[in-house]
Design a protein around this motif. Structure first.
Motif, PDB file in Angstrom:
ATOM      1  N   VAL A  37      39.051  35.887  22.220  1.00  0.00           N
ATOM      2  CA  VAL A  37      38.063  36.863  22.663  1.00  0.00           C
ATOM      3  C   VAL A  37      37.043  36.137  23.536  1.00  0.00           C
ATOM      4  CG1 VAL A  37      38.347  38.412  20.699  1.00  0.00           C
ATOM      5  CG2 VAL A  37      36.640  36.601  20.588  1.00  0.00           C
ATOM      6  N   ALA A  38      36.413  36.899  24.425  1.00  0.00           N
ATOM      7  CA  ALA A  38      35.453  36.294  25.347  1.00  0.00           C
ATOM      8  C   ALA A  38      34.317  37.259  25.638  1.00  0.00           C
ATOM      9  CB  ALA A  38      36.152  35.916  26.654  1.00  0.00           C
ATOM     10  N   TRP A  65      30.935  40.845  20.747  1.00  0.00           N
ATOM     11  CA  TRP A  65      30.064  40.099  19.837  1.00  0.00           C
ATOM     12  C   TRP A  65      30.487  40.217  18.369  1.00  0.00           C
ATOM     13  CZ3 TRP A  65      27.678  36.245  18.280  1.00  0.00           C
ATOM     14  CH2 TRP A  65      26.840  36.286  17.172  1.00  0.00           C
ATOM     15  N   PRO A  66      30.805  41.397  17.843  1.00  0.00           N
ATOM     16  CA  PRO A  66      31.198  41.443  16.424  1.00  0.00           C
ATOM     17  C   PRO A  66      32.421  40.576  16.114  1.00  0.00           C
ATOM     18  CG  PRO A  66      30.721  43.647  17.224  1.00  0.00           C
ATOM     19  CD  PRO A  66      30.721  42.738  18.423  1.00  0.00           C
ATOM     20  N   LEU A  67      33.331  40.435  17.073  1.00  0.00           N
ATOM     21  CA  LEU A  67      34.515  39.607  16.867  1.00  0.00           C
ATOM     22  C   LEU A  67      34.146  38.127  16.844  1.00  0.00           C
ATOM     23  CD1 LEU A  67      36.898  41.481  19.352  1.00  0.00           C
ATOM     24  CD2 LEU A  67      36.483  41.962  16.918  1.00  0.00           C
ATOM     25  N   ILE A  68      33.244  37.730  17.744  1.00  0.00           N
ATOM     26  CA  ILE A  68      32.786  36.337  17.783  1.00  0.00           C
ATOM     27  C   ILE A  68      31.980  36.023  16.528  1.00  0.00           C
ATOM     28  CG2 ILE A  68      31.288  34.712  19.026  1.00  0.00           C
ATOM     29  CD1 ILE A  68      32.179  36.246  21.632  1.00  0.00           C
ATOM     30  N   GLU A  69      31.120  36.952  16.138  1.00  0.00           N
ATOM     31  CA  GLU A  69      30.325  36.757  14.923  1.00  0.00           C
ATOM     32  C   GLU A  69      31.234  36.605  13.711  1.00  0.00           C
ATOM     33  OE1 GLU A  69      26.392  38.621  12.783  1.00  0.00           O
ATOM     34  OE2 GLU A  69      27.772  40.013  13.767  1.00  0.00           O
ATOM     35  N   ARG A  70      32.258  37.444  13.627  1.00  0.00           N
ATOM     36  CA  ARG A  70      33.194  37.388  12.495  1.00  0.00           C
ATOM     37  C   ARG A  70      33.936  36.043  12.461  1.00  0.00           C
ATOM     38  NH1 ARG A  70      36.930  42.373  12.144  1.00  0.00           N
ATOM     39  NH2 ARG A  70      37.849  41.484  14.023  1.00  0.00           N
ATOM     40  N   ALA A  71      34.242  35.496  13.638  1.00  0.00           N
ATOM     41  CA  ALA A  71      34.928  34.194  13.696  1.00  0.00           C
ATOM     42  C   ALA A  71      34.051  33.090  13.112  1.00  0.00           C
ATOM     43  CB  ALA A  71      35.318  33.867  15.136  1.00  0.00           C
ATOM     44  N   GLY A  72      32.734  33.202  13.291  1.00  0.00           N
ATOM     45  CA  GLY A  72      31.811  32.215  12.735  1.00  0.00           C
ATOM     46  C   GLY A  72      31.747  30.917  13.518  1.00  0.00           C
ATOM     47  N   LYS A  73      32.458  30.850  14.617  1.00  0.00           N
ATOM     48  CA  LYS A  73      32.455  29.670  15.483  1.00  0.00           C
ATOM     49  C   LYS A  73      32.811  30.122  16.882  1.00  0.00           C
ATOM     50  CE  LYS A  73      36.982  28.600  13.610  1.00  0.00           C
ATOM     51  NZ  LYS A  73      37.791  27.630  12.892  1.00  0.00           N
ATOM     52  N   PHE A  74      32.363  29.364  17.868  1.00  0.00           N
ATOM     53  CA  PHE A  74      32.565  29.770  19.255  1.00  0.00           C
ATOM     54  C   PHE A  74      32.417  28.559  20.163  1.00  0.00           C
ATOM     55  CE2 PHE A  74      28.125  30.433  18.164  1.00  0.00           C
ATOM     56  CZ  PHE A  74      27.450  29.795  19.193  1.00  0.00           C
ATOM     57  N   CYS A  75      32.868  28.736  21.401  1.00  0.00           N
ATOM     58  CA  CYS A  75      32.700  27.707  22.419  1.00  0.00           C
ATOM     59  C   CYS A  75      32.011  28.342  23.618  1.00  0.00           C
ATOM     60  CB  CYS A  75      34.050  27.127  22.832  1.00  0.00           C
ATOM     61  SG  CYS A  75      33.910  25.704  23.942  1.00  0.00           S
ATOM     62  N   ALA A 118      31.335  22.460  31.976  1.00  0.00           N
ATOM     63  CA  ALA A 118      31.031  21.853  30.673  1.00  0.00           C
ATOM     64  C   ALA A 118      31.394  22.851  29.579  1.00  0.00           C
ATOM     65  CB  ALA A 118      29.549  21.497  30.586  1.00  0.00           C
ATOM     66  N   TRP A 119      31.509  22.346  28.357  1.00  0.00           N
ATOM     67  CA  TRP A 119      31.729  23.215  27.207  1.00  0.00           C
ATOM     68  C   TRP A 119      30.940  22.691  26.019  1.00  0.00           C
ATOM     69  CZ3 TRP A 119      33.781  20.525  23.177  1.00  0.00           C
ATOM     70  CH2 TRP A 119      34.562  19.406  23.466  1.00  0.00           C
ATOM     71  N   ILE A 120      30.555  23.638  25.148  1.00  0.00           N
ATOM     72  CA  ILE A 120      29.765  23.327  23.958  1.00  0.00           C
ATOM     73  C   ILE A 120      30.418  24.064  22.790  1.00  0.00           C
ATOM     74  CG2 ILE A 120      27.481  23.405  22.884  1.00  0.00           C
ATOM     75  CD1 ILE A 120      27.590  23.991  26.558  1.00  0.00           C
ATOM     76  N   ASP A 121      30.984  23.336  21.856  1.00  0.00           N
ATOM     77  CA  ASP A 121      31.700  23.899  20.715  1.00  0.00           C
ATOM     78  C   ASP A 121      30.736  24.017  19.538  1.00  0.00           C
ATOM     79  OD1 ASP A 121      34.079  24.868  19.616  1.00  0.00           O
ATOM     80  OD2 ASP A 121      34.657  22.907  18.834  1.00  0.00           O
ATOM     81  N   CYS A 122      30.655  25.204  18.936  1.00  0.00           N
ATOM     82  CA  CYS A 122      29.619  25.477  17.941  1.00  0.00           C
ATOM     83  C   CYS A 122      30.148  26.214  16.722  1.00  0.00           C
ATOM     84  CB  CYS A 122      28.538  26.377  18.557  1.00  0.00           C
ATOM     85  SG  CYS A 122      27.769  25.721  20.036  1.00  0.00           S
ATOM     86  N   THR A 123      29.395  26.092  15.642  1.00  0.00           N
ATOM     87  CA  THR A 123      29.528  26.997  14.515  1.00  0.00           C
ATOM     88  C   THR A 123      28.304  27.902  14.542  1.00  0.00           C
ATOM     89  OG1 THR A 123      28.448  25.430  13.023  1.00  0.00           O
ATOM     90  CG2 THR A 123      30.855  25.395  13.084  1.00  0.00           C
ATOM     91  N   LEU A 124      28.474  29.134  14.106  1.00  0.00           N
ATOM     92  CA  LEU A 124      27.367  30.087  14.107  1.00  0.00           C
ATOM     93  C   LEU A 124      26.386  29.695  13.014  1.00  0.00           C
ATOM     94  CD1 LEU A 124      26.243  32.646  15.410  1.00  0.00           C
ATOM     95  CD2 LEU A 124      27.563  33.964  13.745  1.00  0.00           C
TER      96      LEU A 124
END
Length: 166
Positions: A37-38, A65-75, A118-124
């Protein structure tokens, strides 16, 4: 303390005035139920060095956003000035937005788009209410400047690139 009058600002004026401030263009990616998802954002910022935190501001009306939030992590993928068409593709509607989009998985499992600056890998880390948006705070787990180049910018309703003064 004296009471101050509250001024009502119409949304067209707000957008017009803030359109004078250029923003970088990023794509926040995640994996939800096995599918990428993006969400394209122009509202991304660093928050803290210790701990390393970043934030972006998804609209409450966003369907991604709800899909990204549910994943709990994002880049967070910082787009290059040559990636305007990719930006348009990923900001569209429909399930085939990732069709032909090349990427690899981060250590966290989120898509890192090929060719990004650049990329930034994160946890929510936290989500805060903010009017018609949320403030999504991410704890940075890994990051890298990938491709030398200029970032894609959004300014006064159009896309462009940064040309530094010498």
């Amino acid at each position: 303390m004296a009471m101050t009058e509250i001024t009502v600002i119409d949304s067209a004026t707000f957008r017009r005035v803030l359109g004078h401030y250029p923003t970088g263009v990023c794509v926040v990616t995640a994996i939800d139920q096995g599918a990428p998802v993006a969400m394209v954002v122009g509202s991304f910022t660093s928050v803290s060095l210790d701990p390393p935190l970043v934030a972006f501001f998804p609209a409450k009306s966003s369907t991604s956003w709800p899909l990204i939030e549910r994943a709990g992590k994002f880049c967070v993928n910082v787009l290059g000035s040559d990636q305007r068409l990719l930006c348009q593709q990923l900001s569209g509607k429909g399930e085939d937005r990732f069709s032909g989009v090349t990427h690899r998985d981060s250590a966290n499992g989120s898509p890192i788009l090929d060719g990004v600056v650049a990329w930034i890998d994160c946890t929510l880390d936290a989500v805060h209410d903010a009017g018609d948006h949320y403030i999504a705070v991410g704890r940075v787990m890994a990051l890298e400047a990938e491709t030398p180049g200029k970032p894609l910018l959004f300014f006064q309703g159009g896309y462009g690139e940064f040309n530094p003064l010498v």
